[in-house]
Design a protein around this motif. Structure first.
Motif, mmCIF file in Angstrom:
data_model
loop_
_atom_site.group_PDB
_atom_site.id
_atom_site.type_symbol
_atom_site.label_atom_id
_atom_site.label_comp_id
_atom_site.label_asym_id
_atom_site.label_seq_id
_atom_site.Cartn_x
_atom_site.Cartn_y
_atom_site.Cartn_z
ATOM 1 N N LEU A 111 -4.620 -7.896 6.691
ATOM 2 C CA LEU A 111 -3.649 -6.436 6.298
ATOM 3 C C LEU A 111 -3.229 -6.573 4.862
ATOM 4 N N TRP A 112 -4.301 -5.804 3.898
ATOM 5 C CA TRP A 112 -3.759 -6.565 2.256
ATOM 6 C C TRP A 112 -3.660 -5.234 1.479
ATOM 7 N N PRO A 113 -2.765 -4.326 0.781
ATOM 8 C CA PRO A 113 -2.930 -3.620 -0.433
ATOM 9 C C PRO A 113 -3.875 -4.668 -1.800
ATOM 10 N N LYS A 114 -4.333 -2.683 -2.101
ATOM 11 C CA LYS A 114 -5.205 -2.962 -3.126
ATOM 12 C C LYS A 114 -4.321 -2.030 -4.581
ATOM 13 N N TYR A 115 -3.701 -2.276 -5.708
ATOM 14 C CA TYR A 115 -3.144 -1.231 -6.485
ATOM 15 C C TYR A 115 -4.126 -1.164 -7.598
ATOM 16 N N GLY A 116 -4.018 0.754 -7.910
ATOM 17 C CA GLY A 116 -4.614 0.854 -9.069
ATOM 18 C C GLY A 116 -4.245 0.472 -10.413
ATOM 19 N N ARG A 117 -4.970 -0.005 -10.856
ATOM 20 C CA ARG A 117 -4.466 -0.530 -12.520
ATOM 21 C C ARG A 117 -5.725 -0.303 -13.305
ATOM 22 N N GLU A 118 -4.991 -1.669 -14.699
ATOM 23 C CA GLU A 118 -6.744 -0.839 -14.787
ATOM 24 C C GLU A 118 -7.175 -2.403 -14.802
ATOM 25 N N ILE A 156 -11.299 -1.897 7.660
ATOM 26 C CA ILE A 156 -10.981 -0.700 8.213
ATOM 27 C C ILE A 156 -10.130 -0.183 7.104
ATOM 28 N N TYR A 157 -9.576 0.716 6.694
ATOM 29 C CA TYR A 157 -9.188 1.716 5.795
ATOM 30 C C TYR A 157 -8.004 2.278 6.455
ATOM 31 N N LEU A 158 -7.440 1.725 6.219
ATOM 32 C CA LEU A 158 -5.519 3.073 6.493
ATOM 33 C C LEU A 158 -4.957 3.556 5.371
ATOM 34 N N SER A 159 -5.756 4.769 4.443
ATOM 35 C CA SER A 159 -5.210 5.463 3.037
ATOM 36 C C SER A 159 -6.598 6.060 3.792
ATOM 37 N N ASP A 160 -6.269 7.128 2.293
ATOM 38 C CA ASP A 160 -7.080 8.222 2.158
ATOM 39 C C ASP A 160 -7.822 8.344 1.017
ATOM 40 N N PHE A 161 -9.470 8.640 0.657
ATOM 41 C CA PHE A 161 -10.024 8.201 -0.461
ATOM 42 C C PHE A 161 -9.024 9.447 -1.491
ATOM 43 N N ALA A 162 -8.998 10.801 -0.699
ATOM 44 C CA ALA A 162 -8.916 11.473 -1.763
ATOM 45 C C ALA A 162 -7.348 10.807 -2.609
ATOM 46 N N GLN A 252 -5.118 4.628 -10.793
ATOM 47 C CA GLN A 252 -3.869 4.770 -11.393
ATOM 48 C C GLN A 252 -2.638 5.165 -10.699
ATOM 49 N N GLY A 253 -2.560 3.982 -10.518
ATOM 50 C CA GLY A 253 -0.541 3.765 -9.770
ATOM 51 C C GLY A 253 -0.511 4.399 -7.941
ATOM 52 N N THR A 254 -1.889 3.467 -7.519
ATOM 53 C CA THR A 254 -1.807 4.165 -6.133
ATOM 54 C C THR A 254 -1.923 3.064 -5.349
ATOM 55 N N ARG A 255 -1.951 3.020 -3.814
ATOM 56 C CA ARG A 255 -2.174 2.272 -3.139
ATOM 57 C C ARG A 255 -2.533 2.606 -2.106
ATOM 58 N N ARG A 256 -3.980 1.225 -1.809
ATOM 59 C CA ARG A 256 -4.488 1.354 -0.641
ATOM 60 C C ARG A 256 -4.259 0.527 0.073
ATOM 61 N N LEU A 257 -3.979 0.710 1.561
ATOM 62 C CA LEU A 257 -4.054 -0.704 3.089
ATOM 63 C C LEU A 257 -5.505 -0.374 3.609
ATOM 64 N N VAL A 258 -5.881 -2.097 3.337
ATOM 65 C CA VAL A 258 -6.945 -2.103 4.098
ATOM 66 C C VAL A 258 -6.682 -3.538 5.367
ATOM 67 N N TYR A 259 -7.055 -3.272 6.303
ATOM 68 C CA TYR A 259 -7.222 -4.038 8.099
ATOM 69 C C TYR A 259 -8.281 -4.774 7.072
ATOM 70 N N ASN A 260 -9.185 -6.416 7.019
ATOM 71 C CA ASN A 260 -10.202 -7.461 6.742
ATOM 72 C C ASN A 260 -10.176 -8.140 8.320
ATOM 73 N N MET A 261 -11.433 -7.762 8.645
ATOM 74 C CA MET A 261 -11.820 -8.833 9.509
ATOM 75 C C MET A 261 -12.973 -9.586 9.368
ATOM 76 N N THR A 262 -13.452 -10.404 9.874
ATOM 77 C CA THR A 262 -15.062 -11.007 10.512
ATOM 78 C C THR A 262 -14.780 -11.719 12.019
ATOM 79 N N PHE A 263 -15.957 -11.816 12.584
ATOM 80 C CA PHE A 263 -16.243 -11.472 13.769
ATOM 81 C C PHE A 263 -17.865 -12.066 13.769
ATOM 82 N N LYS A 264 -17.541 -13.496 14.850
ATOM 83 C CA LYS A 264 -18.814 -14.366 14.038
ATOM 84 C C LYS A 264 -19.427 -14.572 15.659
#
Length: 342
Positions: A111-118, A156-162, A252-264
């Motif tokens: 589970l990690w973040p991504k930040y809005g920036r240039e 898995i998105y733990l934030s809202d697109f809006a 810009q200036g926002t944070r989005r949290l997501v869970y990334n998973m893989t199953f095989k």
């Protein structure tokens, strides 16, 4: 503006036939109501407390993927472990791959973040990714032909697109003759003699110079057709190792949290686990991994590589030994006893 992919509800916490068909035929499905919101909120809150807030100086320095092991399975945060091994999630993955949940193996969970920036600060920047497939850093081989999928990736998105935007862009596959999905997959940085470049602008400039045919293929067949996931809190984007996709910029200036998973599939040994082995966590003084193993269901344990009942590993002696290790934590040996040959 790219057209949207809208999140569609599951039915009674199971994927619909249409959602399964979309993943198998088009390469992805975006769904919601698959996992309990209280669990997702607990994971969100733990991550929100851990990662820098948007707009802080610390956030400007956070440019890479991953949680530095904080939320890698198994995590000290119990909600994260429950999400990773949730029976409804495992059933959804199993339905996509047409196996039982016990026929799955976990290879990634973080589970990690991504930040809005240039975007575009360097060639490896993830703010505005180049379009790509994920197989190069998951498998030692190449994905098999389309009709034989062997792994499911999910976000898995733990934030809202809006609030943050930054929806994942995907290229829908339109039938077996789709020029975007000609096989094998070579028109991407990081394959063959093309070096890995992550930032879109840097990647396409590099390809235009070093591999103009590849650059033209991408400009003509991929970017014009991408559709952006219009996610909501709790939406799950299910996709494949051979699905063209990319991360798009956040506000810009926002944070989005997501869970990334893989199953095989269990027998796809060439698909690697991205993290240190799960057993490595058993050195932790709180023994949270031991508790995960002891209290999991038979199928949840199997997803981690624990032998299923009926495996040649099991005998009266090994059952007694494993029970000696985990019995005090709640392990039930009976399913393994019942499957012993008589």
């Amino acid at each position: 503006m790219n057209p949207w992919v809208e999140s569609q509800p599951v039915v009674d916490r199971r994927l619909t036939r249409a959602q399964i068909a979309s993943w198998r035929e088009r390469g992805f499905a975006l769904v919601h109501d698959l996992l309990p919101e209280e669990l997702l909120r607990a994971a969100h809150d733990a991550a929100a407390d851990h990662y820098p807030a948007a707009g802080t100086e610390a956030a400007t320095r956070f440019t890479n993927f991953g949680s530095a092991q904080k939320f890698v399975f198994p995590s000290p945060e119990s909600a994260c472990n429950e999400i990773t091994l949730h029976p409804d999630l495992l059933q959804a993955i199993a339905d996509l791959l047409d196996v039982t949940p016990g026929g799955l193996r976990l290879t990634q969970s973080d589970l990690w973040p991504k930040y809005g920036r240039e975007p575009g600060s360097n060639a490896y920047d993830n703010a505005d990714q180049r379009i790509h497939c994920d197989f190069p850093n998951h498998t030692l081989t190449h994905p098999p032909p389309w009709e034989q999928p062997e792994a499911v990736e999910l976000i898995i998105y733990l934030s809202d697109f809006a609030e943050a935007e930054g929806g994942t862009a995907v290229v829908p596959r339109e039938g077996p003759d789709d020029p975007a999905y000609r096989w094998p997959i070579t028109h991407t940085p990081g394959v063959g003699d093309l070096r890995y470049v992550n930032d879109k602008a840097h990647a396409e400039a590099y390809l235009a110079e070093q591999a103009p045919e590849t650059a033209s293929f991408r400009a003509e067949n991929l970017y014009p057709r991408e559709r952006v996931a219009h996610y909501r809190f709790g939406s799950v984007l299910l996709y494949r190792h051979d699905t063209w996709h990319r991360g798009t910029p956040l506000k810009q200036g926002t944070r989005r949290l997501v869970y990334n998973m893989t199953f095989k599939k269990a027998d796809s040994e060439w698909i690697n686990v991205l993290h240190p082995g799960w057993a490595w966590s058993m050195y932790h003084p709180t023994q949270y991994m031991e508790k995960v193993v002891a209290r999991a269901s038979v199928e949840q344990r199997a997803v981690l590589g624990f032998p299923l009942p009926g495996s040649p590993y099991w005998s009266a002696a090994t059952i007694a030994a494993v029970n000696a290790r985990y019995g005090a934590l709640g392990f039930d040996p009976q399913p393994y006893i019942d499957a012993l040959p008589t």
